[in-house]
Scaffold this motif. Structure first.
Motif, mmCIF file in Angstrom:
data_model
loop_
_atom_site.group_PDB
_atom_site.id
_atom_site.type_symbol
_atom_site.label_atom_id
_atom_site.label_comp_id
_atom_site.label_asym_id
_atom_site.label_seq_id
_atom_site.Cartn_x
_atom_site.Cartn_y
_atom_site.Cartn_z
ATOM 1 N N ILE A 199 3.816 2.947 11.856
ATOM 2 C CA ILE A 199 4.013 4.177 11.088
ATOM 3 C C ILE A 199 3.174 5.296 11.690
ATOM 4 N N VAL A 220 0.857 -1.190 0.000
ATOM 5 C CA VAL A 220 0.000 0.000 0.000
ATOM 6 C C VAL A 220 0.894 1.242 0.000
ATOM 7 N N THR A 221 0.360 2.314 -0.552
ATOM 8 C CA THR A 221 1.113 3.560 -0.616
ATOM 9 C C THR A 221 0.999 4.297 0.712
ATOM 10 N N VAL A 222 2.124 4.623 1.312
ATOM 11 C CA VAL A 222 2.136 5.414 2.546
ATOM 12 C C VAL A 222 2.152 6.905 2.200
ATOM 13 N N SER A 223 3.036 7.281 1.273
ATOM 14 C CA SER A 223 3.064 8.670 0.808
ATOM 15 C C SER A 223 3.628 8.693 -0.600
ATOM 16 N N VAL A 246 6.560 11.239 7.437
ATOM 17 C CA VAL A 246 6.243 9.863 7.796
ATOM 18 C C VAL A 246 7.337 9.385 8.735
ATOM 19 N N VAL A 295 6.758 6.169 -0.662
ATOM 20 C CA VAL A 295 7.013 5.228 0.426
ATOM 21 C C VAL A 295 5.866 4.215 0.407
ATOM 22 N N TYR A 299 2.145 9.494 11.091
ATOM 23 C CA TYR A 299 2.154 10.685 10.253
ATOM 24 C C TYR A 299 2.118 11.900 11.165
ATOM 25 N N ASN A 309 -6.947 -3.552 -3.677
ATOM 26 C CA ASN A 309 -7.254 -3.974 -2.309
ATOM 27 C C ASN A 309 -8.723 -3.730 -1.942
ATOM 28 N N LYS A 311 4.313 0.291 1.881
ATOM 29 C CA LYS A 311 4.378 -0.642 3.005
ATOM 30 C C LYS A 311 3.843 -1.987 2.546
ATOM 31 N N VAL A 326 11.066 8.587 8.062
ATOM 32 C CA VAL A 326 11.054 7.839 6.806
ATOM 33 C C VAL A 326 11.105 8.805 5.630
ATOM 34 N N ASN A 347 2.357 16.507 -2.675
ATOM 35 C CA ASN A 347 2.806 15.450 -1.778
ATOM 36 C C ASN A 347 1.611 14.904 -1.004
ATOM 37 N N THR A 348 1.330 13.622 -1.201
ATOM 38 C CA THR A 348 0.131 13.020 -0.625
ATOM 39 C C THR A 348 0.506 11.989 0.421
ATOM 40 N N GLN A 349 -0.222 12.012 1.540
ATOM 41 C CA GLN A 349 -0.017 11.023 2.593
ATOM 42 C C GLN A 349 -1.319 10.244 2.808
ATOM 43 N N TYR A 350 -1.206 8.942 2.836
ATOM 44 C CA TYR A 350 -2.379 8.083 2.945
ATOM 45 C C TYR A 350 -2.447 7.499 4.355
ATOM 46 N N GLN A 365 13.713 11.546 1.391
ATOM 47 C CA GLN A 365 13.439 10.174 1.812
ATOM 48 C C GLN A 365 14.706 9.593 2.443
#
Lengths: 143, 143, 143, 143
Positions: free
Chosen positions: D113, A83-86, D134, A134, D115, B50, A136, D85, B88-91, C90
């Motif tokens: 993790i 899965v995409t973290v960022s 992250v 990033v 954020y 997913n 996971k 990270v 910049n995206t954070q999930y 990163q």
């Protein structure tokens, strides 16, 4: 169209999704260097208000290319879901038509976290956008 | 559906696009605080491998919300086109169904560059993803 | 120590700063491919709470390397000042001792905005960290 | 100067480091809302080539503020070490002198993790820079 490695153990359906079908890009996971390629023939439905390839679709292609590269790197035989973290995307130049290709490569990481990036290029090789991400690894809960 | 401010001078078509129609999100630019809201009712076509809302569609919504907020902030009357320089995206958490809302706000910048961010939340307020972006104003070449 | 190109027109002092002296890295702008190299011999004063090279100092080196590459790319003869608009870093692996080198390269951009990235590597070539950045050219107000 | 919570179980030395001493910022972890504050009185040694607070030092302060907030959020009693990270920093406005404050807050995450983000502001409240990061929890290997 999907091209997967000969040693692809998981169900090839694993790389299909509703969003994938919606946008209609192709995925090629056969490169021997472990990279992943995502290609799209630009159509009117992919354009933004400025008449160029939408930044969200660019992000989707870069995310997919980098993520597939991360998936390939996490498994000697085939494929491990991540899965995409960022994701950080940079938009260098607009694309109006033709086929564009996102190539993803892993750049680092370990057991749980993987760093991967991708570049989107025009047929003439011009760099249109790039991303670093990033990811996971998702542990397979069936085992 | 599109909600635009009463003082929206530009052609409302300016916020339509092929990609917008493809995904089918709604845009609301009427908030008096200058923010921009982008909402989506999650359907099967928006899901990733997913079974959750695709990261690329999340990026598209956050990009749109932040970009519209940047557009609003660049003009006292209505709307100025901007392009995304980087996003910049954070999930944080996955979304499976229901309606999700991205709210974009400008955070800084000047004449040419605008900084704006956005948050994607579930109906119960849970933070699903966030993004920060750099946008660039497009000078109207007709003038 | 500073290595600057033979055609470096600006005052070499232009690349000195208080922060540069504080950290003590070396800058080499002589590479014929337009890249910029920033090197540091790790000392105790550079370490974080975990006993490894501090992420802020890594960010400083990557920012400097990418920014110098952007500066070189903006001028045929020497050097044009740029400011950092955004920087995404990163961190792949920690560094404890020895000399580390950040190499910066321009990846795109135009008259006002420049995209550049940098990689930090250990003497054995291991990738420790990378960054992508958006830089903005500062117009020389003396002219 | 260090201000730590009354329930700070770990050795207060845990938040000291060579790099921290080099730059000379103050850390305050007493806010009841779980945020972390990092303050710096700007001196000549902190300036870049343009005579303003160096972007690398800004990144260091934002990284520290966000990281400390992530550390606080990971532990009911005190403090858990985390590593960065990735960190994405946006530079809105330059700072030349006076005291600047970075305030970090956790925004999401789970067991491994976290954020967290941070904002750097001038004494008058002006937003100078912001970052989203992250972080990864380091498991205590002594247990």
């Amino acid at each position: 169209m999907l091209s997967v490695p000969p040693d692809f153990e998981a169900d090839p359906e694993a790389i299909h999704s509703g969003a994938h079908a919606l946008v209609g890009y192709d995925v090629d996971l056969t490169a021997v260097d472990g990279s992943a390629r995502v290609t799209l023939e630009i159509e009117a439905k992919h354009l933004n208000r400025n008449g160029t390839l939408h930044g969200g679709i660019i992000a989707m292609m870069l995310d997919a290319a980098a993520g597939f590269a991360a998936s390939r790197a996490q498994s000697l035989t085939g494929f491990t879901q991540v899965v995409t973290v960022s994701l950080n995307t940079q938009y260098m130049a607009p694309a109006k038509s033709g086929q564009v290709t996102a190539t993803g490569r892993m750049s680092g990481g370990g057991r749980s976290i993987v760093y991967a990036g991708a570049e989107l290029r025009a047929p003439n090789g011009r760099l249109l956008a790039s991303a670093t991400g990033v990811f996971k690894r998702i542990r397979d809960r069936r085992k």
